[in-house]
Design an enzyme around this catalytic site. Structure first.
Site, mmCIF file in Angstrom:
data_model
loop_
_atom_site.group_PDB
_atom_site.id
_atom_site.type_symbol
_atom_site.label_atom_id
_atom_site.label_comp_id
_atom_site.label_asym_id
_atom_site.label_seq_id
_atom_site.Cartn_x
_atom_site.Cartn_y
_atom_site.Cartn_z
ATOM 1 N N HIS A 202 0.821 -1.308 0.024
ATOM 2 C CA HIS A 202 -0.010 -0.110 0.099
ATOM 3 C C HIS A 202 0.831 1.258 -0.055
ATOM 4 C CE1 HIS A 202 -3.777 -2.179 1.855
ATOM 5 N NE2 HIS A 202 -3.476 -2.438 0.575
ATOM 6 N N ARG A 304 -11.804 -0.658 -11.149
ATOM 7 C CA ARG A 304 -11.894 -1.781 -9.926
ATOM 8 C C ARG A 304 -13.319 -1.550 -9.614
ATOM 9 N NH1 ARG A 304 -6.466 0.776 -9.093
ATOM 10 N NH2 ARG A 304 -4.638 -0.633 -9.216
ATOM 11 N N GLU A 429 -3.360 -13.266 -14.006
ATOM 12 C CA GLU A 429 -2.742 -13.136 -12.705
ATOM 13 C C GLU A 429 -2.054 -14.214 -12.360
ATOM 14 O OE1 GLU A 429 -5.637 -9.928 -10.539
ATOM 15 O OE2 GLU A 429 -6.672 -11.412 -11.613
ATOM 16 N N CYS A 500 -1.923 -3.830 -16.554
ATOM 17 C CA CYS A 500 -2.596 -3.094 -15.699
ATOM 18 C C CYS A 500 -1.861 -2.897 -14.125
ATOM 19 C CB CYS A 500 -4.051 -3.220 -15.819
ATOM 20 S SG CYS A 500 -4.593 -4.670 -14.910
#
Length: 569
Positions: A202, A304, A429, A500
């Site tokens: 984060h 998202r 992914e 992305c």
């Protein structure tokens, strides 16, 4: 990388005292300021057991503190956008989590004083999150931050946070919680260096959004004395102590000149010889979409959708969802397009109406598209809402599913999307999706590589494990090989393959990705100009050469160095 005169050393040529993982490029020079956000021992001692009449009275005090902490996160989230708003909203929910409250209540009823009850409850959850690994382990930093804020509220102190420097400074920290990172002021925080964290933490994601040079996973950096003059190179990951002020000034000035040149880039994305590459934005809601739409991007490469619903306990109706999605689509109705990702709920992004409670390992469990296996109507309603929003706005809309592992999954999802008149795609992914990319493209219209999860799953390394930060680096050769396989599949099928994940925001790596055959790069809007300008400064042949050099490397550092040798300063 900065450009300096022959008479001056580059920042990367100096001998750094500390080295970490670079995540946001840039050069900064200033005095060190240390962040040590703990509640004072004196206040904790004075609070004692709190003097509550019984366990219920203590729990009421806990509830009041938790509500206040959650409200603080929510207020900050409303003032933020993009990744910052996303993680602050998630922290607001975690602060009032029913499971955490239940653990505190159990401890209180067993006779523990309030502060001890909170401490033991947090330890319990931190242990569970750590054992789960993956994205859930990333929440441990957030959980510890919540504990400090709860304790501060209970003992009557202000919530802890980073210091506000009196002069522009280099901020050093063990790690920063989302609330602290999102509140940093680039005018006074010249660079951020943390001991913990990885390139997809984060802290790194928000620092990139703010444009603050950032190096993470920097062992022993907190041994630096406050006030020590530091030179931070966010491209190489080096932190150098006591550089000659004139040399440092020249390096910072050269970097500022480079940044100013980057800021002049207006798009569209292309190499210097005209090879087109779409530069797109990652968005989370209408606000971030409208902000991104004013920049030099050709659309949205990642919307998202789950971030719109982190604080919802019940599933919104189709009409409610359509209205939310239309806000994003409307911002790009002017001949641009939006790639909508269906709910990537689960793991570190629990959505109350969608995710399954009590999974042993959510990062490898029922998340993303897998939620539709037992609840297909959830996906059907979301696709109906996306189609309605596309029709009402007239915006070209592509739809992709997260966590796709098999060709059969891609086929079924694609049929549902195309049946609503929209372009279909899947995210790469899971390594199996990369290895089967040729077959995947027989079923869908496009692929989009999520490098954050692809790196984690390829290297079997927790994104938040500082000791494994070198493994969660998107420059890992194994990850680059999987990206190259996927891009080549797109070239052969003549279908677009984008990136992305956070890797797209690295100007150096972006050039390598284009050389591999990636056709679009989607990133935080703040990264669009540096990436676009970097591509505009080189030819497509140079990108091909840089990709070849990086793919021949055996570790991330040598991959970076090889690419840099080709691409120049």
């Amino acid at each position: 990388m900065i450009v300096v005169t022959d008479a001056s050393p580059s920042a990367s040529s100096l001998q750094p005292a500390f080295t970490g993982t670079p995540v946001v490029p840039g050069v900064a020079y200033g005095p060190a300021v240390l962040a040590r956000g703990e509640v004072s021992a004196e206040a904790v001692a004075a609070f004692g057991d709190g003097g509550f009449a019984d366990a219920e009275a203590a729990l009421a005090a806990y509830d009041a503190a938790a509500t206040a902490v959650s409200g603080g996160f929510s207020a900050k989230a409303e003032r933020a956008s993009g990744a910052a708003a996303e993680v602050l909203t998630a922290s607001a929910g975690l602060a009032t989590d029913r499971g955490l409250r239940g653990a505190v209540r159990k401890n209180l009823r067993a006779g523990s004083p309030l502060l001890e009850a909170v401490e033991h409850a947090v330890e319990q959850f931190a242990g569970v999150f750590t054992q789960m690994g993956g994205l859930m382990a990333e929440r441990v930093t957030d959980l510890r931050d919540i504990e400090r804020r709860l304790v501060a509220r209970l003992v009557g102190e202000a919530e802890p946070g980073v210091p506000t420097p009196e002069a522009p400074s280099i901020l050093l920290a063990e790690d920063l919680a989302p609330a602290d990172t999102a509140g940093l002021d680039p005018a006074v925080v010249l660079a951020l260096v943390t001991e913990r964290g990885g390139p997809t933490s984060h802290t790194a994601i928000i620092a990139r959004q703010l444009g603050i040079p950032c190096v993470v996973g920097t062992a022993d950096v907190l041994t630096v004395e406050p006030g020590t003059m530091l030179l931070v190179d966010g491209t190489s990951g080096g932190v150098t102590v006591d550089v000659d002020p004139e040399v440092a000034g020249a390096l910072v000035a050269a970097d500022a000149e480079d940044r100013e040149a980057l800021a002049q880039w207006t798009g569209p994305g292309a190499t210097s010889d005209g090879f087109r590459v779409k530069i797109l934005a990652n968005v989370a809601d209408g606000q971030s979409a409208r902000s991104s739409a004013t920049g030099p991007v050709e659309g949205v490469g990642l919307f998202r959708t789950e971030l719109c619903f982190l604080n919802r306990t019940e599933e919104p109706t189709v009409d409610e969802q359509a209205e939310i999605y239309a806000e994003v689509l409307q911002a790009f109705h002017d001949d641009r397009y939006v790639v909508v990702r269906t709910l990537d709920a689960g793991s570190d992004k629990p959505v109350a109406f969608a995710t399954m409670p009590g999974e042993e390992n959510p990062a490898l469990g029922v998340r993303g598209l897998r939620l539709s296996f037992s609840n297909p109507s959830l996906l059907e309603r979301q696709l109906d809402a996306i189609a309605a929003a596309a029709e009402s706005t007239g915006t070209e809309t592509w739809v992709m599913a997260p966590m796709v592992a098999t060709v059969a999954e891609a086929r079924e999802f694609s049929a549902a999307v195309r049946g609503r008149g929209l372009k279909s795609g899947v995210m790469v992914e899971v390594p199996s999706a990369a290895l089967m990319a040729h077959q995947m493209l027989e079923e869908v219209d496009f692929l989009s590589i999520g490098t954050n999860d692809l790196t984690q799953y390829t290297m079997a390394a927790d994104r938040m494990a500082t000791d494994l930060a070198h493994l969660t680096d998107p420059w890992q050769p194994a990850v680059l090989q999987l990206v190259a396989i996927t891009a080549e599949a797109g070239r052969q099928a003549d279908k677009p393959v984008g990136v992305c994940g956070e890797a797209a925001a690295d100007p150096l790596l972006a050039c390598v990705l284009v050389g591999m055959g990636i056709t679009s790069l989607s990133m935080a809007a703040a990264a669009a100009k540096p990436v676009g300008a970097r591509l505009a400064s080189i030819t497509h042949d140079t990108c091909l050469e840089a990709a070849e050099a990086a793919l021949a490397a055996v570790d991330p550092a040598s991959a970076r160095a090889a690419a840099l040798a080709v691409l120049g300063g």
